[in-house]
Scaffold this motif. Sequence first.
Motif, PDB file in Angstrom:
ATOM      1  N   LYS A  80       0.840  -1.205   0.000  1.00  0.00           N
ATOM      2  CA  LYS A  80       0.000   0.000   0.000  1.00  0.00           C
ATOM      3  C   LYS A  80       0.866   1.243   0.000  1.00  0.00           C
ATOM      4  N   LYS A  81       1.901   1.189   0.820  1.00  0.00           N
ATOM      5  CA  LYS A  81       2.791   2.341   0.913  1.00  0.00           C
ATOM      6  C   LYS A  81       3.445   2.608  -0.445  1.00  0.00           C
ATOM      7  N   ALA A  82       3.886   1.526  -1.085  1.00  0.00           N
ATOM      8  CA  ALA A  82       4.527   1.679  -2.401  1.00  0.00           C
ATOM      9  C   ALA A  82       3.537   2.243  -3.409  1.00  0.00           C
ATOM     10  N   SER A  83       2.282   1.759  -3.347  1.00  0.00           N
ATOM     11  CA  SER A  83       1.274   2.253  -4.301  1.00  0.00           C
ATOM     12  C   SER A  83       1.054   3.737  -4.107  1.00  0.00           C
ATOM     13  N   VAL A  84       0.903   4.139  -2.849  1.00  0.00           N
ATOM     14  CA  VAL A  84       0.688   5.564  -2.576  1.00  0.00           C
ATOM     15  C   VAL A  84       1.861   6.372  -3.110  1.00  0.00           C
ATOM     16  N   LEU A  85       3.054   5.860  -2.858  1.00  0.00           N
ATOM     17  CA  LEU A  85       4.268   6.540  -3.305  1.00  0.00           C
ATOM     18  C   LEU A  85       4.256   6.738  -4.820  1.00  0.00           C
ATOM     19  N   LEU A  86       3.917   5.657  -5.537  1.00  0.00           N
ATOM     20  CA  LEU A  86       3.962   5.742  -7.004  1.00  0.00           C
ATOM     21  C   LEU A  86       2.822   6.592  -7.537  1.00  0.00           C
ATOM     22  N   LEU A  87       1.657   6.489  -6.893  1.00  0.00           N
ATOM     23  CA  LEU A  87       0.542   7.314  -7.364  1.00  0.00           C
ATOM     24  C   LEU A  87       0.864   8.789  -7.146  1.00  0.00           C
ATOM     25  N   GLN A  88       1.553   9.085  -6.057  1.00  0.00           N
ATOM     26  CA  GLN A  88       1.944  10.464  -5.819  1.00  0.00           C
ATOM     27  C   GLN A  88       2.890  10.961  -6.902  1.00  0.00           C
ATOM     28  N   SER A  89       3.678  10.030  -7.451  1.00  0.00           N
ATOM     29  CA  SER A  89       4.652  10.475  -8.439  1.00  0.00           C
ATOM     30  C   SER A  89       4.080  10.529  -9.851  1.00  0.00           C
ATOM     31  N   VAL A  90       2.809  10.122 -10.012  1.00  0.00           N
ATOM     32  CA  VAL A  90       2.223  10.120 -11.356  1.00  0.00           C
ATOM     33  C   VAL A  90       2.224  11.507 -11.994  1.00  0.00           C
ATOM     34  N   PRO A  91       1.835  12.567 -11.258  1.00  0.00           N
ATOM     35  CA  PRO A  91       1.884  13.889 -11.906  1.00  0.00           C
ATOM     36  C   PRO A  91       3.273  14.226 -12.430  1.00  0.00           C
ATOM     37  N   LEU A  92       4.276  13.901 -11.637  1.00  0.00           N
ATOM     38  CA  LEU A  92       5.651  14.175 -12.071  1.00  0.00           C
ATOM     39  C   LEU A  92       5.991  13.351 -13.306  1.00  0.00           C
ATOM     40  N   MET A  93       5.544  12.087 -13.296  1.00  0.00           N
ATOM     41  CA  MET A  93       5.776  11.233 -14.467  1.00  0.00           C
ATOM     42  C   MET A  93       5.189  11.885 -15.708  1.00  0.00           C
ATOM     43  N   ILE A  94       3.948  12.395 -15.579  1.00  0.00           N
ATOM     44  CA  ILE A  94       3.277  12.962 -16.752  1.00  0.00           C
ATOM     45  C   ILE A  94       4.025  14.203 -17.215  1.00  0.00           C
ATOM     46  N   VAL A  95       4.395  15.050 -16.255  1.00  0.00           N
ATOM     47  CA  VAL A  95       5.111  16.277 -16.629  1.00  0.00           C
ATOM     48  C   VAL A  95       6.409  15.925 -17.348  1.00  0.00           C
ATOM     49  N   LEU A  96       7.147  14.964 -16.792  1.00  0.00           N
ATOM     50  CA  LEU A  96       8.420  14.596 -17.417  1.00  0.00           C
ATOM     51  C   LEU A  96       8.181  13.967 -18.782  1.00  0.00           C
TER      52      LEU A  96
END
Lengths: 306, 673
Positions: B160-176
């Motif tokens: 769960k922690k990993a999922s939250v972490l990766l979901l949080q990074s999705v906006p950054l992924m999209i921007v990059l």
Amino acid sequence: MPAIIEETIAQVGSVLLGKEHQIKLALTCLLLSGHLLIEDLPGMGKTTLSHALAKVLNLSYNRIQFTSDLLPADILGVSVYEKDSSDFKFHPGPIFSQLVLADEINRTTPKSQSALLEAMEERQVTIEGRTRPLPLPFFVIATQNPNTQAGTFPLPESQLDRFLMRIELGYPDAVAERILLKGEDRRAVLERLVPSVNVHQLQELQVEAEQVKVSEALLDYIQRLVLYTRQAPEFAYGLSPRGALALLSCSRSWAFIENRSHVVPEDVQAVLPSVVEHRLREAADFSGHGGTALAQRLLTKVDVIG
Amino acid sequence: MTGFQIPRNSLAWMLAAQTAVILPHISRMPYSTIALCFFCVLWRVMVYQGRWSYPGKWVKVLFVFFGIVGLGIGYGTFLGLDPWVGLLIMMFVLKLLEMHHKRDGYVVILLGYFVALTQFLYEQGIPYTLYMFVCVIMITAALIGLNQTRSHLRPVQTFKKASVLLLQSVPLMIVLFVLFPRISPLWTVPLQSSVARTGVTDTMTPGNIALLTQSDELAFRATFADEVPPLSKLYWRGLVLSRFDGESWTQELPALYGRLYRPDQPPPSWRDNMELLGEEVKYSILLEPTSQNWLFSLTMPEGTDKEGIGLVRDFRFYSFREIRSKLRYELTSHLNYRIDRDLHDFWRYRYTLLPVEGNPRSKRLAESIWDRSPNKQEYIRNVLRRFNREEFVYTLKPPVLGDNSIDEFLLDSKRGFCEHYAGSFVFLMRTVGIPARVVVGYQGGEYNRIGNYVEVRQFDAHAWTEVWQEGQGWVRVDPTSAVAPERIESGLEFAVEGEDTFLSNLPLSWMKYRQTLWLTEIRLQLSALSHYWDSWVVGYTPSVQMSLLARYFGDLDRKWLGMVMMSSFFSLLGVVAIFILGKRSHTLLRPIDREYLKFCQLLAKQGLPRSVGEGPLHYAARVVQTRPDLAPAMKQVTDTYVRLNYAEDQPEKTESLRKAIRVYRFRNLVTET
């Protein structure tokens, strides 16, 4: 350090050789009316220390030897029917004394252990519906054999927490041991001790010890220490607020013994192992050992200044 | 070997992630490698449980040796992508057996991310991307687990922690993804060049297009800017086959065609022979990889602006590089046109050339029809009428033909697929001297109204003809429409409806259930989704990125963009670093502590640094022990500091401490000199 305390330490030191630090720690604890747990192997001078303290501080002294068949009534006392008055008369147990030495506390069953520990916490005893206060001041010095020895009932963490400090005496150094071997019987020396304080003076000392100043910078240090125990992964759990309070008051009391009007970080460091070791547990160690190592980590990893 | 044990959570997720990451590769891996992987995982679990111990050095060497031999035998070669990916996976799994330290755990985890990436060398669709996202979450969970204490025993929490972490990074992924400058690769790996792909080939023998129609694979998708022309007009021209050797049709010799029409060069002279009439149709094609060079376009295309593509003399496009990945190109076509109005005698000769030998009955047939026809138009019409009136059957299962294939088809079997009709039609034309040629490509497609595009699949492959007529140039004639007009109007499926041969080898193909409405609806939705994915995610190439960014930010230079990205990235890092460092050293320090620490640094320079847990009194005592000469100064500074900080609680009053330090410095200076 205050003259009275200096004398006290010197007197006790003449019986228990080369253990000045431990004697000071014990005094620190007693100045706060806190109970003391001494954990060590048999024959290291646990009993001698407590006996000497009682003598020098002029306190009424009782010793309870804990055994596996000890009953709560053996500690607290019992009512006995008397023919003459045809009434029950309460015979107070050994707990009714100013300084109680509970020897080898972990050799008895939890039931008897908790009878003592309740009395320690409440400073009164309720027997057959009547509440009887314990004398003032009231100290318990409990001794404990290491848990790994045969025939021990380890005290649970919640009850360990009732002891303000836990100290270990350790082997005497070579010089002290030589004096011990050459000198006369310790028992005789013990007999010769004279009280250096009376109860009134002791209470005055206690009030004075509370006057020692604690600065913001020192509180910061204590908070950093406590925070570290709560955040670092090697700690199974952090220090409780009660533990933090204990650390603060012990530091204050130690500073008083050191004859300082204010607490410095060194005071905190001097008492820290005795105050926190029995309250901490290493995350990787479920047996309850490892407090010593954790206290050392606290001393080396937490910055004094910052 | 140290006592370090990978935490349970981490090991569990590591093994799970490893399995998940390797799973898609398994169909490409030799059995020996799979067995080795399985055995390594088993061994590692045994090590964790304390039943087995880590393998010794020589055992590991043996594993590597046999692993590599197994790979060599399994793939037969060490060239190409597959064996190397196999080697990477093998080493990735073998590393499990030497996870002695935490660091080794990190190596395995980083390798896991890398192996997850290799999957995209093979597949870039949505399902695989989602799957890989899950894999990345699992690997991240292993990474988190590696840094958890042993008291964390619940793997689900870590996940769960990993999922939250990766979901949080999705906006950054999209921007990059959108903004980060796309750099063309510095080197390329030959990707699956050996893989056979279905598609139109440059030889047409009776039967090979019929074979192609057994596949429901996607050929390309065409997105139209405006309205989509009716399906019957969608002739996707691919190749022109004009050489006949009695059995198969092949392309004209490239040398005869002369120069290609390319965007970066002036138009060649034959370009003047193109007269484009009527409305223009604008569209873009996203072509699936074909491993070939030819491209498809609606008749009749204008030139193209895309680099690397040229228009050939026979008015079709040619890519200078083999198409190994999805290719998008934009075109404008005119459905009405007049090309090669004047045909040079040489070309007249080439386009009427037939082998001298063979198919005598067909030649006689052509002559007899020619005799009946008053002119060329009438002749063409008569031939088509013959296809229409006589018992010609349009079938996916034509009989096998012998040497004189056209004779046999026209006069005996009369059962054939589009290539039979196109081939024999051109034969009949050429016999009487009318220039004619075969065109292969695709016809029709399926309109997807959700994405407004036409989807062309392999079974839409088709062959038709072009006949040259005086004054009109090349005119498209589709003999198939005379036999089976429903093929052109509605598609192959309807043309062979009674025969039950449509995709008979693919019982579960989506395409077989076109009549089931709700299934079709779902299929169209999925297809549209996949089209958007292909055009905007997979097809997000450097040029697409630049044009997209240009639309919103005006013209910009790629170098400039890179600089802006880099500098904003580093300044962001810098801000974070300042925040972290500042918190530590300056913002929270009391003035008195700052002064005292400066003093400590002075001593540190003399080789007497204060350790972290050392209080001022202990420090002073230690310093004096080594340097008795410093005793008075040390005492002065320490006493002042302790008084101000701990006794008087006045951390703001640094004056006297500073003074004490100045005194120390002065004395120190004197002693040194």
